[in-house]
Design a protein around this motif. Sequence first.
Motif, PDB file in Angstrom:
ATOM      1  N   VAL A   5       0.852  -1.195   0.000  1.00 43.20           N
ATOM      2  CA  VAL A   5       0.000   0.000   0.000  1.00 43.20           C
ATOM      3  C   VAL A   5       0.885   1.241   0.000  1.00 43.20           C
ATOM      4  O   VAL A   5       1.756   1.398   0.869  1.00 43.20           O
ATOM      5  N   LEU A   6       0.682   2.111  -0.979  1.00 44.22           N
ATOM      6  CA  LEU A   6       1.512   3.290  -1.173  1.00 44.22           C
ATOM      7  C   LEU A   6       0.786   4.571  -0.757  1.00 44.22           C
ATOM      8  O   LEU A   6      -0.418   4.685  -0.941  1.00 44.22           O
ATOM      9  N   PHE A   7       1.549   5.515  -0.230  1.00 36.58           N
ATOM     10  CA  PHE A   7       1.051   6.834   0.162  1.00 36.58           C
ATOM     11  C   PHE A   7       0.022   6.738   1.283  1.00 36.58           C
ATOM     12  O   PHE A   7      -1.119   7.190   1.138  1.00 36.58           O
ATOM     13  N   TYR A  31       9.500   2.921  -3.904  1.00 33.56           N
ATOM     14  CA  TYR A  31       9.045   1.544  -4.136  1.00 33.56           C
ATOM     15  C   TYR A  31       9.472   1.076  -5.521  1.00 33.56           C
ATOM     16  O   TYR A  31       9.128   1.688  -6.537  1.00 33.56           O
ATOM     17  N   THR A  32      10.210  -0.042  -5.570  1.00 36.16           N
ATOM     18  CA  THR A  32      10.652  -0.617  -6.841  1.00 36.16           C
ATOM     19  C   THR A  32      10.278  -2.092  -6.951  1.00 36.16           C
ATOM     20  O   THR A  32      10.780  -2.793  -7.833  1.00 36.16           O
ATOM     21  N   ARG A  80       2.408  -0.914 -14.044  1.00 42.28           N
ATOM     22  CA  ARG A  80       3.564  -1.818 -14.095  1.00 42.28           C
ATOM     23  C   ARG A  80       3.353  -3.081 -13.275  1.00 42.28           C
ATOM     24  O   ARG A  80       3.641  -4.190 -13.736  1.00 42.28           O
ATOM     25  N   CYS A  81       2.837  -2.923 -12.055  1.00 41.63           N
ATOM     26  CA  CYS A  81       2.731  -4.042 -11.116  1.00 41.63           C
ATOM     27  C   CYS A  81       1.335  -4.649 -11.045  1.00 41.63           C
ATOM     28  O   CYS A  81       1.172  -5.781 -10.585  1.00 41.63           O
ATOM     29  N   GLY A 201      13.274  -6.204  -5.675  1.00 39.81           N
ATOM     30  CA  GLY A 201      12.724  -5.064  -6.393  1.00 39.81           C
ATOM     31  C   GLY A 201      13.141  -5.067  -7.851  1.00 39.81           C
ATOM     32  O   GLY A 201      14.222  -5.529  -8.208  1.00 39.81           O
ATOM     33  N   ARG A 202      12.292  -4.570  -8.696  1.00 41.07           N
ATOM     34  CA  ARG A 202      12.607  -4.408 -10.111  1.00 41.07           C
ATOM     35  C   ARG A 202      12.927  -2.936 -10.326  1.00 41.07           C
ATOM     36  O   ARG A 202      12.047  -2.083 -10.206  1.00 41.07           O
TER      37      ARG A 202
END
Length: 243
Positions: A5-7, A31-32, A80-81, A201-202
């Motif tokens: 979960v971002l932000f 985040y990668t 992307r994810c 991570g990518r």
Amino acid sequence: MSVVVLFVAKDSIYKSLGCECYDAERNALTYTGNAPVVAHPPCQLWGKMAKINHLRWGGDHNKPGNDGGCFRFALDTVNRCGGVLEHPAETYAWPAHGLPRPTTGWTRWKQGWVCEVWQSAYGHRANKRTWLYCSGTGSPRHPQWERPTGTHQVGFHDQRGKAANKPTLSKREANATPPAFAQYLLELAATCAKWPNRRGGRPLPSGDVGGSTAPRKCAGPGDEFNAADQQLDSTTRASDASL
């Protein structure tokens, strides 16, 4: 399938659910990974009051849309994810990034889908209209499409008088994500994975964030939008039906 979960806010509901979270201190722009995400990018500078606040107070930090690349990063990461991005209804970030206005149900758009959900269907005491964008599935999990009228409102009082108003929620309650809605977003994102769910991570392409290889800090956490983001100018606001 784990979901990142971002932000999120420091006291986000997602932390109590045991999710891996990126708040302001951890910086979502770093985040990668490859896991599907639920993204709540900050929206203070994408709301209807942003232009008014900029005219009133000035400063680049108040400039509408100047969020340090947070919304773009969230959108690119969902594409992307896999996962879902959430923002308040009528956000100016939607047209600024080419996203179509939601209609009824899930609407297909390029590699993803858009829809509108009312958080009152998940227990929020205000309507709290919300727009979602998800990517990574050919058939998104349906939310609760009901639109029950909230008993409360967020933001300023309607200038037409007491009869046009409902009780106003505190900023904390207005911003909060109902647990049932958070759970739905996590379940939706889990069906949208595009990569093997591994820890490694990518790396992002050089310069992917704001044209710089160094990650930038966003203006603030976005684990649910600030109540002011759905306020209309109090001189023109007709009702709180959109809140």
